[in-house]
Design an enzyme around this catalytic site. Structure first.
Site, PDB file in Angstrom:
ATOM      1  N   SER A 139       0.846  -1.193   0.000  1.00  0.00           N
ATOM      2  CA  SER A 139       0.000   0.000   0.000  1.00  0.00           C
ATOM      3  C   SER A 139       0.880   1.241   0.000  1.00  0.00           C
ATOM      4  O   SER A 139       1.712   1.418   0.900  1.00  0.00           O
ATOM      5  CB  SER A 139      -0.879   0.022   1.250  1.00  0.00           C
ATOM      6  OG  SER A 139      -1.402   1.325   1.419  1.00  0.00           O
ATOM      7  N   ASP A 198      -5.017   3.248  -1.705  1.00  0.00           N
ATOM      8  CA  ASP A 198      -6.031   3.529  -0.683  1.00  0.00           C
ATOM      9  C   ASP A 198      -6.660   4.897  -0.915  1.00  0.00           C
ATOM     10  O   ASP A 198      -6.044   5.934  -0.627  1.00  0.00           O
ATOM     11  CB  ASP A 198      -5.388   3.476   0.708  1.00  0.00           C
ATOM     12  CG  ASP A 198      -5.119   2.048   1.167  1.00  0.00           C
ATOM     13  OD1 ASP A 198      -6.049   1.222   1.087  1.00  0.00           O
ATOM     14  OD2 ASP A 198      -3.985   1.767   1.597  1.00  0.00           O
ATOM     15  N   PHE A 254      -6.220   4.443   8.392  1.00  0.00           N
ATOM     16  CA  PHE A 254      -4.817   4.760   8.654  1.00  0.00           C
ATOM     17  C   PHE A 254      -3.934   3.537   8.460  1.00  0.00           C
ATOM     18  O   PHE A 254      -4.378   2.413   8.695  1.00  0.00           O
ATOM     19  CB  PHE A 254      -4.646   5.259  10.096  1.00  0.00           C
ATOM     20  CG  PHE A 254      -5.473   6.473  10.399  1.00  0.00           C
ATOM     21  CD1 PHE A 254      -4.990   7.742  10.112  1.00  0.00           C
ATOM     22  CD2 PHE A 254      -6.745   6.341  10.928  1.00  0.00           C
ATOM     23  CE1 PHE A 254      -5.776   8.867  10.359  1.00  0.00           C
ATOM     24  CE2 PHE A 254      -7.543   7.454  11.183  1.00  0.00           C
ATOM     25  CZ  PHE A 254      -7.044   8.723  10.893  1.00  0.00           C
ATOM     26  N   ASP A 265      -6.143  -6.905   4.587  1.00  0.00           N
ATOM     27  CA  ASP A 265      -5.620  -5.535   4.623  1.00  0.00           C
ATOM     28  C   ASP A 265      -5.554  -4.992   6.046  1.00  0.00           C
ATOM     29  O   ASP A 265      -6.584  -4.803   6.690  1.00  0.00           O
ATOM     30  CB  ASP A 265      -6.532  -4.649   3.757  1.00  0.00           C
ATOM     31  CG  ASP A 265      -5.966  -3.254   3.556  1.00  0.00           C
ATOM     32  OD1 ASP A 265      -4.844  -2.979   4.004  1.00  0.00           O
ATOM     33  OD2 ASP A 265      -6.679  -2.437   2.932  1.00  0.00           O
ATOM     34  N   GLY A 266      -4.319  -4.731   6.498  1.00  0.00           N
ATOM     35  CA  GLY A 266      -4.138  -4.031   7.770  1.00  0.00           C
ATOM     36  C   GLY A 266      -3.279  -4.775   8.773  1.00  0.00           C
ATOM     37  O   GLY A 266      -3.596  -5.901   9.164  1.00  0.00           O
ATOM     38  N   GLY A 267      -2.158  -4.176   9.117  1.00  0.00           N
ATOM     39  CA  GLY A 267      -1.311  -4.730  10.175  1.00  0.00           C
ATOM     40  C   GLY A 267      -0.549  -5.990   9.793  1.00  0.00           C
ATOM     41  O   GLY A 267      -0.064  -6.696  10.681  1.00  0.00           O
ATOM     42  N   GLY A 294       1.459  -2.115   4.034  1.00  0.00           N
ATOM     43  CA  GLY A 294       1.858  -0.721   3.867  1.00  0.00           C
ATOM     44  C   GLY A 294       3.133  -0.446   4.633  1.00  0.00           C
ATOM     45  O   GLY A 294       4.232  -0.447   4.084  1.00  0.00           O
TER      46      GLY A 294
HETATM   47  C1  DX5 Z   1      -6.141   1.174   5.902  1.00  0.00           C
HETATM   48  C2  DX5 Z   1      -5.696   0.835   4.509  1.00  0.00           C
HETATM   49  C3  DX5 Z   1      -4.563  -0.123   4.430  1.00  0.00           C
HETATM   50  C4  DX5 Z   1      -3.305   0.350   5.086  1.00  0.00           C
HETATM   51  C5  DX5 Z   1      -2.422  -0.807   5.404  1.00  0.00           C
HETATM   52  O1  DX5 Z   1      -7.249   1.975   5.819  1.00  0.00           O
HETATM   53  O2  DX5 Z   1      -6.764   0.285   3.779  1.00  0.00           O
HETATM   54  O3  DX5 Z   1      -4.341  -0.509   3.095  1.00  0.00           O
HETATM   55  O4  DX5 Z   1      -2.585   1.241   4.288  1.00  0.00           O
HETATM   56  O5  DX5 Z   1      -1.312  -0.322   6.093  1.00  0.00           O
HETATM   57  P1  DX5 Z   1      -0.543  -1.212   7.128  1.00  0.00           P
HETATM   58  O6  DX5 Z   1       0.011  -2.393   6.361  1.00  0.00           O
HETATM   59  O7  DX5 Z   1       0.523  -0.317   7.636  1.00  0.00           O
HETATM   60  O8  DX5 Z   1      -1.517  -1.644   8.169  1.00  0.00           O
HETATM   61 ZN    ZN Z   2      -6.402  -0.682   1.793  1.00  0.00          ZN
END
Ligand code: DX5
Ligand code: ZN
Length: 262
Positions: free
Chosen positions: A7, A34, A181, A221-223, A244
């Site tokens: 991301s 995003d 975020f 998606d996420g973490g 991300g």
């Molecule tokens: C959150 C986004 C994700 C985010 C992932 O709203 O949809 O795509 O950028 O970021 P990380 O991998 O840092 O959780």
């Molecule tokens: Zn996303």
């Protein structure tokens, strides 16, 4: 096999095309974009004009995650800009009346503990969303030549998706953080949802895999980081991972992508 979709939310926006090329050279399969409107989620990012400008600089599949209300108003712009997938949120179509004047209804500033989350977790069914409209939007995304995806938040159960919606999908994006975020902590609630989605889709005659022309891609998606989180979601059945901060804040991008894959 699993696809890796970095991301760009965590990339350096002052040199975004280099940041995309950097992960492309390091073996990324997709680029995760995003898009946030500051209303559906308490943050603003970019829209179709930025994607259009970036399109000539990468051959990768542009995986477009729309965290916006009324995505149907914008899908044609994203398709024209060069998005390969367009992912809409089921939560953008909740039937409960949207009261934009009541800010606290959606986001209290503390997006992790919003009324929205309470609402979603209270045992939702396809009837709590405008499932007919969602199906119609997924079909229009495909007519525009893009792959159609739906995303659901951590608190939203898989049972909220109708069979008709599942049959229509090219991709499901299961959120493992509340959207808005980068850099948040992984929510393990997604693990059971991966298994549940996979068995429901298979029972409906759909295959799960990485071949988006035929399979449904299960993307998380996420973490996600190399190690436990990546391993757990892969063994539950995920076939694509968004990452991300793990990728863009890493000292060795290639090594991180390799570790996420294997
Ligand atoms: C959150 C986004 C994700 C985010 C992932 O709203 O949809 O795509 O950028 O970021 P990380 O991998 O840092 O959780
Ligand atoms: Zn996303």
């Amino acid at each position: 096999m699993v696809l890796i979709s970095p991301s760009i939310l965590s990339a350096d926006f002052s040199s975004i095309k280099d940041e995309i090329q950097k992960v492309e050279e390091a073996g990324a399969d997709w680029i995760h974009l995003d898009v946030m409107d500051g209303v559906f989620v308490p943050n603003l990012t970019f829209g179709a004009p930025v994607i259009k400008k970036l399109r000539p600089f990468s051959k990768l599949f542009f995986d477009t995650h729309l965290m916006i209300f009324y995505p149907e108003k914008h899908i044609e712009d994203f398709a024209k800009a060069g998005s390969d997938s367009i992912i809409i949120h089921l939560e953008a179509y909740r039937t409960q009346e949207f009261d934009f004047s009541n800010k606290s209804f959606w986001q209290t500033g503390d997006h992790k503990n919003s009324n929205q989350e309470t609402w979603e977790s209270s045992g939702k069914s396809p009837l709590d969303y405008d499932s007919k409209k969602v199906l119609e939007v997924l079909k229009s995304i495909k007519k525009l030549g893009c792959k159609a995806g739906i995303s659901i938040n951590p608190a939203c159960p898989v049972s909220a998706l109708s069979d008709e919606i599942i049959k229509e999908l090219n991709l499901i994006l299961l959120m493992s953080v509340n959207p808005g975020f980068g850099g948040q902590e992984f929510k393990p609630v997604v693990i059971e949802k991966i298994k549940e989605f996979k068995s429901r889709a298979e029972a409906l005659g759909r295959s799960i895999g990485v071949d988006i022309d035929n399979d449904i891609v299960i993307e998380i998606d996420g973490g996600i980081k190399p190690g436990d989180t990546a391993e757990q979601v892969k063994s539950a059945g995920a076939t694509a991972l968004v990452a991300g901060s793990a990728v863009y804040h890493s000292d060795n991008v290639k090594k991180t992508i390799d570790l996420l894959k294997n």
